[in-house]
Design a protein around this motif. Structure first.
Motif, short mmCIF file in Angstrom:
data_model
loop_
_atom_site.label_atom_id
_atom_site.label_comp_id
_atom_site.label_asym_id
_atom_site.label_seq_id
_atom_site.Cartn_x
_atom_site.Cartn_y
_atom_site.Cartn_z
N PHE A 189 63.72 56.13 48.57
CA PHE A 189 64.05 55.12 47.56
C PHE A 189 62.74 54.60 46.96
O PHE A 189 62.44 53.42 47.04
CB PHE A 189 64.84 53.98 48.18
CG PHE A 189 66.30 54.26 48.30
CD1 PHE A 189 67.20 53.75 47.38
CD2 PHE A 189 66.78 55.06 49.33
CE1 PHE A 189 68.55 54.02 47.49
CE2 PHE A 189 68.13 55.34 49.44
CZ PHE A 189 69.02 54.82 48.52
N GLY A 190 61.98 55.48 46.40
CA GLY A 190 60.71 55.14 45.78
C GLY A 190 60.36 56.30 44.87
O GLY A 190 61.21 57.12 44.54
N ALA A 191 59.11 56.37 44.47
CA ALA A 191 58.67 57.48 43.62
C ALA A 191 58.49 58.70 44.52
O ALA A 191 57.38 59.08 44.87
CB ALA A 191 57.39 57.11 42.89
N ALA A 192 59.64 59.31 44.89
CA ALA A 192 59.64 60.30 45.96
C ALA A 192 59.10 61.66 45.54
O ALA A 192 58.76 62.47 46.38
CB ALA A 192 61.07 60.46 46.50
N TYR A 193 59.06 61.90 44.24
CA TYR A 193 58.66 63.24 43.78
C TYR A 193 57.45 63.17 42.86
O TYR A 193 57.54 63.47 41.67
CB TYR A 193 59.85 63.93 43.10
CG TYR A 193 61.00 64.09 44.05
CD1 TYR A 193 60.94 65.01 45.08
CD2 TYR A 193 62.12 63.26 43.97
CE1 TYR A 193 61.97 65.14 46.00
CE2 TYR A 193 63.16 63.39 44.89
CZ TYR A 193 63.07 64.34 45.90
OH TYR A 193 64.08 64.45 46.81
N PRO A 194 56.31 62.76 43.41
CA PRO A 194 55.09 62.71 42.61
C PRO A 194 54.59 64.13 42.36
O PRO A 194 55.10 65.09 42.96
CB PRO A 194 54.13 61.95 43.52
CG PRO A 194 54.55 62.32 44.90
CD PRO A 194 56.05 62.48 44.83
N SER A 225 55.93 53.66 48.11
CA SER A 225 56.75 52.90 47.15
C SER A 225 58.22 52.87 47.55
O SER A 225 59.06 52.47 46.77
CB SER A 225 56.59 53.51 45.75
OG SER A 225 57.04 54.86 45.76
N PHE A 236 66.94 52.56 40.04
CA PHE A 236 66.76 51.92 41.36
C PHE A 236 66.21 52.89 42.40
O PHE A 236 65.82 52.46 43.48
CB PHE A 236 68.09 51.32 41.85
CG PHE A 236 68.52 50.09 41.12
CD1 PHE A 236 68.11 48.84 41.54
CD2 PHE A 236 69.33 50.17 39.99
CE1 PHE A 236 68.50 47.69 40.87
CE2 PHE A 236 69.74 49.03 39.31
CZ PHE A 236 69.32 47.78 39.75
N PHE A 237 66.22 54.21 42.10
CA PHE A 237 65.61 55.18 43.00
C PHE A 237 64.14 55.31 42.65
O PHE A 237 63.66 56.37 42.30
CB PHE A 237 66.31 56.53 42.90
CG PHE A 237 67.56 56.64 43.70
CD1 PHE A 237 67.56 57.25 44.94
CD2 PHE A 237 68.74 56.08 43.24
CE1 PHE A 237 68.72 57.34 45.70
CE2 PHE A 237 69.91 56.16 43.98
CZ PHE A 237 69.90 56.79 45.22
N GLY A 238 63.46 54.21 42.69
CA GLY A 238 62.04 54.18 42.41
C GLY A 238 61.49 52.91 43.02
O GLY A 238 62.14 52.31 43.87
N ALA A 239 60.32 52.49 42.59
CA ALA A 239 59.75 51.24 43.08
C ALA A 239 60.46 50.10 42.36
O ALA A 239 59.93 49.48 41.44
CB ALA A 239 58.25 51.23 42.83
N SER A 272 59.44 54.63 37.54
CA SER A 272 59.29 55.46 38.73
C SER A 272 60.64 55.89 39.30
O SER A 272 60.70 56.42 40.40
CB SER A 272 58.49 54.71 39.79
OG SER A 272 59.16 53.51 40.16
N HIS A 329 64.27 58.06 39.66
CA HIS A 329 64.53 59.50 39.66
C HIS A 329 65.01 59.91 38.26
O HIS A 329 65.99 59.37 37.75
CB HIS A 329 65.65 59.85 40.66
CG HIS A 329 65.21 59.89 42.10
ND1 HIS A 329 64.07 59.27 42.58
CD2 HIS A 329 65.77 60.50 43.19
CE1 HIS A 329 63.96 59.49 43.88
NE2 HIS A 329 64.97 60.21 44.28
N SER A 377 59.42 61.80 39.13
CA SER A 377 59.29 60.40 39.57
C SER A 377 58.35 59.62 38.68
O SER A 377 58.02 58.48 38.99
CB SER A 377 58.77 60.34 41.01
OG SER A 377 59.77 60.64 41.93
N SER A 398 55.17 64.61 35.25
CA SER A 398 55.12 65.75 36.16
C SER A 398 56.54 66.04 36.63
O SER A 398 57.34 65.12 36.80
CB SER A 398 54.21 65.46 37.34
OG SER A 398 54.81 64.50 38.18
N ARG A 421 59.36 68.67 39.04
CA ARG A 421 59.63 69.71 40.03
C ARG A 421 60.92 70.41 39.62
O ARG A 421 61.87 69.76 39.22
CB ARG A 421 59.85 69.11 41.41
CG ARG A 421 58.59 68.71 42.11
CD ARG A 421 58.90 67.89 43.33
NE ARG A 421 57.68 67.34 43.86
CZ ARG A 421 56.92 67.94 44.76
NH1 ARG A 421 57.29 69.11 45.28
NH2 ARG A 421 55.80 67.40 45.16
#
Lengths: 357, 357
Positions: free
Chosen positions: A140-145, A155, B139-142, B155, B157, B171, B176, B178
């Motif tokens: 639950f953050g910036a999981a895919y940098p 995060s 909400f799937f971010g910071a 940030s 998804h 993210s 960037s 994937r």
């Protein structure tokens, strides 16, 4: 042993560091599984997903156990991975002495499948009561940098609490925090709850198809709570939504934020709920038995206070933080107990229990 | 009208900008509801949560509709909010001309309760087929930065796809990316699927307690898929886990990542699935009818290819991307069709339909 013998601020700081460290390690391992390049591909090809997860899980527990041992050499430790290997009778072993109760990876099925509802859970009990809780959900953050930037600041959602000092959520590893519940003041429990409430439930691992078995009891309970008012032989609860995340720990965390009104579950263990209960109770929520007590009569109204669920009892009904009702003289706790009784009216008790509790 | 008349790269860039803009606006509005300070408190006190959400939802649709109109003045637009007000007969109106199919806020119940499974969904259809898809889950971010830092880089998804060019997750707002599915090559479908699979289902809004009603059909289907092998009169599917997020759009997005193997749902609409179908199909997944076809005989094995579900058909069964089986001559598509049939064997058809489809 009294709480004062443990420096709870220090305990929280160490637990937070370790939860983030373990969680970021889980995230890195997950990224290695999805990055088909160089040495990482070799690892991913050699082992199947379950092996990779078992290894990630055990390594996360090692990080936490070793870190806690270094800072708190006299404290006891109950971790899902180590406990599972040494306790064939499922004995409840959390005593009065300071005891860390740890699930290094809650939501293992999710982690295997790369589904994001995964977290690390670290709780500290003193006198048998959770006094520190930390939950870290790295996805639950910036999981895919971008590849190669795995060292970015953590995060994920971080949930923390110390007994008597409130509960918090953070998106920057705890540097800045917001108090829980998210809405302040917390909305009152609706007068016709469970209607209008969000409900979190889990299907769990006990899938046996036997009359009166746990799966049947669970499904009937979910169905009653979801069904229209007046339906299901009068048991219809018409909840606003039914959610299943595959992580009891995150379910409790989202009850603490106020996003989930009701979490009803049987079958999980103390490491699934220890940190979550600390965080939820500090936010103003309650956790009681998911089963109605013996002799419970749905037709008799009652305002007898409802006792908290024992930590290791495997049966949990959590109600979110709320405010005193502006329209009646009902206190927040009375409203929570009212909702508990409304849930009890609609559920079939599950058969999970614990030797000695 | 052929695809070549629309610059799909330009369409994706505009849709991505607008999805992030709308999503970050939803996040900001949510933060205003949880920040008891100054003018924001006044707003939160004046309106109840549902009003606040309706306003946020409509404003998000305006941002998207106006943005699309500016860049693509000749394109048609079907948005959940505007459609709902003008189409009492639920007519399906996506034609052959370029048409944007938009849900500005999928997971409204979640958003009301501040539960994180919320997203913006923007799809573009040409010739009736989704050719561009963007989903943004803020909400799937910071999601909980310090107060005053709401201008931080997005940030959440971000899921994107263009027909024929693959699907991606990001993210950092798309800077960037994937490729999807996350695991490459995607694991094959297990030989004994649905055992071992993750299943996403939704309880939905139709909670009527009538014999043969949709709620009964859904619950029996969930129960069959979850029950042990051999149980449920031979229909037990023993899926690895059952998940309910309250967002069909995010369910599809997680099927595209490979995290969810099976999504089975009736009752949602084209704006819930348009972007998700584009992303899932580009990742290598399939979407077919959630109901078995008339005359389906579970005892007869078949390898007849299964047709795709119509976009507006309201009945969807999605299967994740997979690889050809290394152990047999089964192709990926054959394996997906096999899993579809295994699901059809275990579900009760739901009664959702659509005039004209």
């Amino acid at each position: 042993m009294a709480n004062t013998t443990v420096d709870l601020d220090h305990a929280l700081a160490v637990a937070t560091d370790l939860a983030i460290q373990a969680g970021e390690q889980l995230l890195t391992r997950a990224r290695e599984r999805i990055t088909p390049s160089g040495a990482q591909l070799t690892i991913a090809q050699k082992l199947n997903a379950v092996d990779l997860v078992t290894e990630a899980d055990e390594d996360a527990e090692k990080v936490i156990r070793n870190g806690l041992k270094k800072h708190f050499p006299d404290h006891a430790f109950v971790g899902e991975e180590s406990y599972g290997q040494g306790m064939p009778n499922n004995e409840y072993i959390v005593g009065d002495e300071p005891t860390w109760v740890v699930d290094p990876l809650d939501g293992t099925v999710n982690y295997i499948h790369l589904f994001p509802t995964v977290c690390v859970s670290i709780g500290l009990c003193v006198g048998g009561v959770p006094v520190v809780g930390v939950i870290y959900a790295p996805f639950f953050g910036a999981a895919y940098p971008p590849d190669g930037s795995a060292s970015a600041a953590p995060s994920g959602h971080l949930f923390t609490a110390i007994q008597g000092r409130g509960a918090f959520i953070s998106s920057d590893g705890g540097k800045s925090r917001r108090a829980l519940p998210l809405q302040s003041p917390a909305p009152p429990i609706p007068p016709n709850a469970p209607k209008g409430c969000t409900l979190a439930v889990e299907w769990g691992k006990d899938r046996r198809d036997v009359p009166g078995g746990n799966l049947e009891r669970k499904v009937n309970s979910f169905w009653n709570l979801a069904g229209e008012i007046g339906g299901r032989n009068g048991k219809g609860g018409m909840v606003h939504g039914v959610r299943s995340l595959g992580s009891a720990t995150l379910d409790l965390a989202f009850v603490a934020t106020g996003a989930i009104d009701i979490f009803w579950e049987g079958g999980c263990w103390e490491w699934d709920v220890c940190a979550g209960i600390c965080i939820l109770v500090e936010a103003g929520g309650i956790v009681v038995d998911c089963n109605p007590p013996e002799g419970f009569d749905p037709s008799v109204s009652s305002t007898t206070p409802i006792p908290a669920a024992p930590l290791g009892g495997r049966r949990y009904l959590a109600i979110r933080p709320c405010s005193d009702s502006p329209e009646s003289s009902e206190t927040a706790r009375e409203a929570q107990d009212r909702l508990v009784r409304e849930v009890w009216k609609r559920v079939e008790g599950v058969t999970y229990s614990r030797p000695g509790l």
